[in-house]
Design a protein around this motif. Structure first.
Motif, PDB file in Angstrom:
ATOM      1  N   GLY A 216      53.359  11.570  -2.047  1.00 39.04           N
ATOM      2  CA  GLY A 216      54.553  12.387  -1.817  1.00 39.04           C
ATOM      3  C   GLY A 216      55.592  11.513  -1.134  1.00 39.04           C
ATOM      4  O   GLY A 216      55.270  10.786  -0.197  1.00 39.04           O
ATOM      5  N   ARG A 217      56.814  11.581  -1.614  1.00 39.14           N
ATOM      6  CA  ARG A 217      57.854  10.702  -1.059  1.00 39.14           C
ATOM      7  C   ARG A 217      58.070  10.931   0.438  1.00 39.14           C
ATOM      8  O   ARG A 217      58.404  10.027   1.183  1.00 39.14           O
ATOM      9  N   ASP A 218      57.848  12.189   0.883  1.00 43.65           N
ATOM     10  CA  ASP A 218      58.132  12.527   2.284  1.00 43.65           C
ATOM     11  C   ASP A 218      56.886  12.559   3.161  1.00 43.65           C
ATOM     12  O   ASP A 218      56.871  13.227   4.197  1.00 43.65           O
TER      13      ASP A 218
ATOM     14  N   ASN B 276      58.682  13.535  -5.671  1.00 40.22           N
ATOM     15  CA  ASN B 276      59.757  13.936  -4.755  1.00 40.22           C
ATOM     16  C   ASN B 276      59.485  15.295  -4.111  1.00 40.22           C
ATOM     17  O   ASN B 276      58.750  16.109  -4.662  1.00 40.22           O
ATOM     18  N   LYS B 277      60.115  15.517  -2.971  1.00 43.88           N
ATOM     19  CA  LYS B 277      60.001  16.784  -2.235  1.00 43.88           C
ATOM     20  C   LYS B 277      58.532  17.157  -2.020  1.00 43.88           C
ATOM     21  O   LYS B 277      58.121  18.293  -2.236  1.00 43.88           O
ATOM     22  N   ALA B 278      57.754  16.165  -1.626  1.00 46.60           N
ATOM     23  CA  ALA B 278      56.332  16.413  -1.369  1.00 46.60           C
ATOM     24  C   ALA B 278      55.901  15.601  -0.162  1.00 46.60           C
ATOM     25  O   ALA B 278      56.372  14.493   0.046  1.00 46.60           O
ATOM     26  N   GLY B 279      55.002  16.187   0.635  1.00 46.74           N
ATOM     27  CA  GLY B 279      54.499  15.521   1.833  1.00 46.74           C
ATOM     28  C   GLY B 279      53.094  14.983   1.641  1.00 46.74           C
ATOM     29  O   GLY B 279      52.693  14.626   0.533  1.00 46.74           O
TER      30      GLY B 279
ATOM     31  N   ASP C  12      51.624  20.761  -2.696  1.00 47.10           N
ATOM     32  CA  ASP C  12      53.067  20.965  -2.881  1.00 47.10           C
ATOM     33  C   ASP C  12      53.441  21.054  -4.359  1.00 47.10           C
ATOM     34  O   ASP C  12      54.280  21.852  -4.745  1.00 47.10           O
ATOM     35  N   HIS C  13      52.830  20.187  -5.186  1.00 50.21           N
ATOM     36  CA  HIS C  13      53.164  20.140  -6.618  1.00 50.21           C
ATOM     37  C   HIS C  13      51.913  20.017  -7.480  1.00 50.21           C
ATOM     38  O   HIS C  13      51.685  18.992  -8.123  1.00 50.21           O
TER      39      HIS C  13
END
Length: 251
Positions: free
Chosen positions: A202-204, A229-232, A238-239
């Protein structure tokens, strides 16, 4: 079959789940987690594969090790679990701590492919937070034995470890294991991986930052890094669709 089962491995009662039909994939969860962390992707993967996941010793509904295990002990345990259930997995997926076990295994699980999700192990682990954690457990431990601090010990500890965002003391019995596990740098083990490896990040991710994923993909031969993207840190939660699709196309 779609339910929880128990098996005895190394004299420990182990909780696991076995569902779906097809080639077998084994899933290893992260620290302070359990097999349910994979619920969303398991639902998507059981259409094509037999998905086996377990609560590692010390987590979920499985019994804890009687000694302070290091990573090699967890590797040996997973090897015994595979043998006990006669699994012959074609691939293995590890999230975070689960990924550490896979990297440390040096191929003993006999899989054709590895999938590492937000896997820990190549950071300079003498970083600030771990120094603080090791140092503080030495200082804070004795202090907490003095009344009146001893009366609110649990609360002080929880507050302190929450401040440095750590699972370190949420599980008292696993403390020694945690220190052993995080202090191992796996760069050398990464370089010895001999099967195609997919890295999903996850990018974040603030637990195992993307920089660690990039380092890992440089060290592991025949590896591919996919960044979402937009994932921790829990990118698979998240996805789930994206992660499941990456896994399916990789396999």
């Amino acid at each position: 079959s779609n339910f929880y089962m128990k098996v005895i491995v190394q004299e420990l009662a182990i909780n696991y789940r076995d569902e779906g039909l097809g080639g077998t994939i084994l899933l290893l969860h992260g620290w302070q987690n359990n097999l349910n962390t994979f619920d969303k992707i398991a639902r998507l993967l059981t259409e094509s594969f037999r998905i086996v996941r377990l609560d590692l010793p010390g987590f979920g509904e499985s019994e804890s090790p009687s000694k302070d295990w290091d990573l090699n002990a967890y590797v040996k345990f997973v090897e015994d679990f595979i043998r006990k259930l006669d699994l012959k997995p074609e691939a293995i997926i590890g999230h975070s701590f689960g990924g550490r076990i896979i990297i440390k295994s040096r191929g003993v699980f006999g899989v054709k492919k590895n999938i590492l999700i937000a896997s820990a192990g190549v950071a300079k682990r003498d970083n600030f937070r771990n120094k603080v954690m090791k140092g503080t457990s030495m200082i804070i431990g004795p202090l907490l034995k003095i009344p009146p601090l001893s009366l609110i010990r649990g609360r002080i500890r929880a507050w302190f470890y929450d401040k440095i965002k750590s699972d370190y003391l949420r599980s008292e019995s696993m403390k020694g294991i945690f220190v052993k596990v995080i202090s191992e740098n796996l760069a050398d083990d990464c370089s010895k991986i001999r099967v195609p490896t997919l890295l999903i990040w996850g990018r974040d991710d603030s637990e195992t930052p993307l920089s660690e994923g990039k380092t890992m993909s440089q060290i592991i031969p025949n590896s591919k890094l996919e960044v979402i993207n937009k994932a921790g840190h829990f990118v698979h939660q998240d996805h789930p669709e994206t992660v499941a699709n990456l896994i399916k196309s990789f396999l």
